[in-house]
Motif scaffolding. Structure first.
Motif, PDB file in Angstrom:
ATOM      1  N   ILE A  37       0.866  -1.182   0.000  1.00 36.43           N
ATOM      2  CA  ILE A  37       0.000   0.000   0.000  1.00 36.43           C
ATOM      3  C   ILE A  37       0.897   1.225   0.000  1.00 36.43           C
ATOM      4  N   ASP A  38       0.743   2.065  -1.003  1.00 37.92           N
ATOM      5  CA  ASP A  38       1.655   3.189  -1.182  1.00 37.92           C
ATOM      6  C   ASP A  38       0.882   4.502  -1.212  1.00 37.92           C
ATOM      7  N   ASP A  39       0.980   5.277  -0.111  1.00 40.55           N
ATOM      8  CA  ASP A  39       0.461   6.641  -0.041  1.00 40.55           C
ATOM      9  C   ASP A  39      -1.017   6.718  -0.448  1.00 40.55           C
ATOM     10  N   VAL A  40      -1.825   5.846   0.138  1.00 37.52           N
ATOM     11  CA  VAL A  40      -3.235   5.765  -0.247  1.00 37.52           C
ATOM     12  C   VAL A  40      -4.055   6.828   0.486  1.00 37.52           C
ATOM     13  N   VAL A  41      -4.822   7.564  -0.301  1.00 40.87           N
ATOM     14  CA  VAL A  41      -5.740   8.580   0.212  1.00 40.87           C
ATOM     15  C   VAL A  41      -7.150   8.182  -0.201  1.00 40.87           C
ATOM     16  N   ARG A  48     -14.985  13.471   4.185  1.00 41.02           N
ATOM     17  CA  ARG A  48     -14.169  13.111   5.337  1.00 41.02           C
ATOM     18  C   ARG A  48     -13.002  12.242   4.889  1.00 41.02           C
ATOM     19  N   ARG A  49     -11.806  12.581   5.293  1.00 43.24           N
ATOM     20  CA  ARG A  49     -10.612  11.826   4.895  1.00 43.24           C
ATOM     21  C   ARG A  49     -10.384  10.667   5.863  1.00 43.24           C
ATOM     22  N   LEU A  50     -10.618   9.451   5.373  1.00 45.06           N
ATOM     23  CA  LEU A  50     -10.429   8.258   6.199  1.00 45.06           C
ATOM     24  C   LEU A  50      -9.007   7.718   6.098  1.00 45.06           C
ATOM     25  N   LEU A  51      -8.437   7.765   4.912  1.00 45.15           N
ATOM     26  CA  LEU A  51      -7.057   7.341   4.707  1.00 45.15           C
ATOM     27  C   LEU A  51      -6.291   8.525   4.151  1.00 45.15           C
ATOM     28  N   ALA A  52      -5.189   8.858   4.825  1.00 45.27           N
ATOM     29  CA  ALA A  52      -4.475  10.097   4.493  1.00 45.27           C
ATOM     30  C   ALA A  52      -2.994   9.810   4.230  1.00 45.27           C
ATOM     31  N   GLY A  53      -2.754   9.028   3.197  1.00 46.13           N
ATOM     32  CA  GLY A  53      -1.380   8.665   2.882  1.00 46.13           C
ATOM     33  C   GLY A  53      -0.937   7.413   3.611  1.00 46.13           C
ATOM     34  N   ALA A  54      -1.825   6.400   3.648  1.00 42.07           N
ATOM     35  CA  ALA A  54      -1.509   5.139   4.335  1.00 42.07           C
ATOM     36  C   ALA A  54      -0.475   4.345   3.550  1.00 42.07           C
ATOM     37  N   ASP A  55       0.484   3.776   4.266  1.00 41.83           N
ATOM     38  CA  ASP A  55       1.536   2.949   3.663  1.00 41.83           C
ATOM     39  C   ASP A  55       1.644   1.637   4.436  1.00 41.83           C
ATOM     40  N   LEU A  56       1.844   0.534   3.696  1.00 45.31           N
ATOM     41  CA  LEU A  56       2.003  -0.761   4.343  1.00 45.31           C
ATOM     42  C   LEU A  56       2.576  -1.751   3.344  1.00 45.31           C
ATOM     43  N   ALA A  57       3.550  -2.540   3.796  1.00 47.63           N
ATOM     44  CA  ALA A  57       4.081  -3.644   2.995  1.00 47.63           C
ATOM     45  C   ALA A  57       4.050  -4.893   3.867  1.00 47.63           C
ATOM     46  N   VAL A  58       3.455  -5.964   3.338  1.00 48.91           N
ATOM     47  CA  VAL A  58       3.356  -7.227   4.068  1.00 48.91           C
ATOM     48  C   VAL A  58       3.928  -8.331   3.182  1.00 48.91           C
ATOM     49  N   HIS A  59       4.846  -9.111   3.735  1.00 46.87           N
ATOM     50  CA  HIS A  59       5.568 -10.122   2.974  1.00 46.87           C
ATOM     51  C   HIS A  59       5.019 -11.522   3.248  1.00 46.87           C
ATOM     52  N   HIS A 108      -1.574   3.828  -4.460  1.00 42.41           N
ATOM     53  CA  HIS A 108      -1.662   2.530  -5.121  1.00 42.41           C
ATOM     54  C   HIS A 108      -1.774   1.407  -4.104  1.00 42.41           C
ATOM     55  N   VAL A 109      -2.559   0.391  -4.472  1.00 40.43           N
ATOM     56  CA  VAL A 109      -2.649  -0.850  -3.717  1.00 40.43           C
ATOM     57  C   VAL A 109      -2.252  -1.980  -4.661  1.00 40.43           C
ATOM     58  N   THR A 110      -1.165  -2.661  -4.320  1.00 43.92           N
ATOM     59  CA  THR A 110      -0.664  -3.752  -5.155  1.00 43.92           C
ATOM     60  C   THR A 110      -0.781  -5.058  -4.380  1.00 43.92           C
ATOM     61  N   VAL A 111      -1.437  -6.032  -4.991  1.00 40.18           N
ATOM     62  CA  VAL A 111      -1.617  -7.354  -4.387  1.00 40.18           C
ATOM     63  C   VAL A 111      -1.060  -8.402  -5.343  1.00 40.18           C
ATOM     64  N   ALA A 112      -0.116  -9.195  -4.861  1.00 35.43           N
ATOM     65  CA  ALA A 112       0.507 -10.249  -5.673  1.00 35.43           C
ATOM     66  C   ALA A 112       1.054  -9.679  -6.972  1.00 35.43           C
ATOM     67  N   GLY A 113       1.680  -8.502  -6.868  1.00 38.14           N
ATOM     68  CA  GLY A 113       2.331  -7.896  -8.014  1.00 38.14           C
ATOM     69  C   GLY A 113       1.427  -7.135  -8.957  1.00 38.14           C
ATOM     70  N   GLN A 114       0.152  -7.034  -8.659  1.00 38.63           N
ATOM     71  CA  GLN A 114      -0.805  -6.378  -9.552  1.00 38.63           C
ATOM     72  C   GLN A 114      -1.412  -5.149  -8.893  1.00 38.63           C
ATOM     73  N   ASP A 115      -1.327  -4.013  -9.569  1.00 40.51           N
ATOM     74  CA  ASP A 115      -1.973  -2.787  -9.094  1.00 40.51           C
ATOM     75  C   ASP A 115      -3.479  -2.960  -9.232  1.00 40.51           C
ATOM     76  N   MET A 116      -4.179  -2.965  -8.104  1.00 43.53           N
ATOM     77  CA  MET A 116      -5.618  -3.216  -8.114  1.00 43.53           C
ATOM     78  C   MET A 116      -6.388  -2.120  -8.846  1.00 43.53           C
ATOM     79  N   ASN A 117      -5.836  -0.909  -8.879  1.00 41.99           N
ATOM     80  CA  ASN A 117      -6.530   0.200  -9.538  1.00 41.99           C
ATOM     81  C   ASN A 117      -6.534   0.066 -11.058  1.00 41.99           C
ATOM     82  N   GLY A 118      -5.614  -0.747 -11.587  1.00 42.23           N
ATOM     83  CA  GLY A 118      -5.487  -0.830 -13.038  1.00 42.23           C
ATOM     84  C   GLY A 118      -6.267  -1.955 -13.673  1.00 42.23           C
ATOM     85  N   LEU A 119      -7.106  -2.641 -12.912  1.00 41.72           N
ATOM     86  CA  LEU A 119      -7.836  -3.795 -13.422  1.00 41.72           C
ATOM     87  C   LEU A 119      -9.289  -3.449 -13.742  1.00 41.72           C
TER      88      LEU A 119
END
Length: 228
Positions: free
Chosen positions: A12-16, A22-33, A65-76
Motif C-alpha cells: 500500500i503506497d500513499d493511499v488517500v 471526510r478523509r479516512l485514509l491520508a497517505g496510508a503505507d504498508l508492505a506485508v511479505h 496505489h494498492v498492489t496485491v501479488a504484483g498487480q496494481d488493483m486500480n489498473g484492473l
C-alpha cells in the motif's frame, strides 16, 4: 551471500481515500511479505473497513496505489479484478458469512468452484483443509459451535491457496476460549501456508499475536511495537 528480499504480497503506497468529505485514509503505507502477519487497530469509524475495501479493490482510493501479488488493483477492469481477488485474496468475516443449510465441505467448496476448479478437486481440497483445522465435515454447518464455524470460514478463505489472507474482526463474535483458539489458528496460518495475513481487530489480546502491530491514526498506519 544473503538472499534477496521477497516481494511484498501486499504493498500500500500513499493511499488517500475520502468519503462524504471526510478523509479516512491520508497517505496510508504498508508492505506485508509472505509468512508475515500484521494487525490493525483503531476506533470505530477510523477507516479500518475502508482500508480492507481498498485492498480488495471494492473501492478505489482517490490517490495512491494498492498492489496485491504484483498487480496494481486500480489498473484492473471489474472482471479482471474479481478473478484476481478470487485467486490471490482470502477473506474471513466477523460472522463467517456461511450458508447454514450447507455442510462445512460444501461451504468451503463454493470458493473453489467459483475459481473454476472441478468438483472433485474442490471437494478433496476442502476435506483436507477441514481435517487439518479440526472441523467435523459431516456435521451441518448450523449445528457447529461459533469457533468451528470460524474455522470453516478460515478453510474457505484458504481453499484457493491465496497469497494474502484478510480478516475483519474474526473473533468479535466469539467467547474467550473460542476466541483464543481461532486467533491462534489465524496467526499460525502465514507460516503454515506461506501467505501474508492482515487482521483488523478491536481486541488488543488478538492484535498482540501479530508479527507487527499497527494503529490507524488520522488516516495513517503507525506501528505500535514488534509483537515478539
Amino acid at each position: 551471500m544473503t538472499s534477496p528480499p521477497t516481494r511484498p504480497v501486499l504493498d500500500i503506497d500513499d493511499v488517500v481515500y475520502d468519503v462524504a468529505g471526510r478523509r479516512l485514509l491520508a497517505g496510508a503505507d504498508l508492505a506485508v511479505h509472505p509468512g508475515q502477519s500484521v494487525s490493525v487497530m483503531g476506533p470505530s469509524g477510523s477507516g479500518k473497513s475502508s482500508l480492507l475495501m481498498c485492498i480488495m479493490g471494492l473501492v478505489r482510493p482517490d490517490s495512491g496505489h494498492v498492489t496485491v501479488a504484483g498487480q496494481d488493483m486500480n489498473g484492473l477492469s471489474s472482471r479482471a479484478l474479481a478473478a484476481h481477488r478470487r485467486r490471490h485474496i482470502g477473506m474471513v468475516f466477523q460472522f463467517g458469512e456461511l450458508l447454514p443449510e450447507l455442510t462445512p465441505v460444501e461451504n468451503v467448496m463454493i470458493a473453489s468452484l467459483l475459481a473454476g476448479d472441478s468438483a472433485g478437486d474442490a471437494q478433496s481440497r476442502s476435506e483436507r483443509l477441514l481435517a487439518d483445522l479440526g472441523v467435523p465435515k459431516t456435521t451441518a454447518t448450523q449445528d457447529l459451535s461459533g469457533g468451528e464455524r470460524q474455522r470453516v470460514a478460515v478453510a474457505r478463505a484458504l481453499v484457493n491457496t491465496p497469497e494474502l489472507l484478510l480478516a475483519d474482526e474474526p473473533t468479535g463474535s466469539l467467547d474467550g476460549k473460542q476466541r483464543a483458539s481461532v486467533a491462534d489458528l489465524l496467526f499460525r496460518t502465514p507460516r503454515a501456508h506461506g501467505c501474508a495475513l492482515v487482521v483488523v481487530t478491536h481486541d488488543e489480546t488478538v492484535a498482540r499475536l501479530a508479527d507487527v502491530q499497527l494503529h490507524l491514526v488520522d488516516g495513517k498506519l503507525a506501528q505500535v511495537q514488534e509483537a515478539r
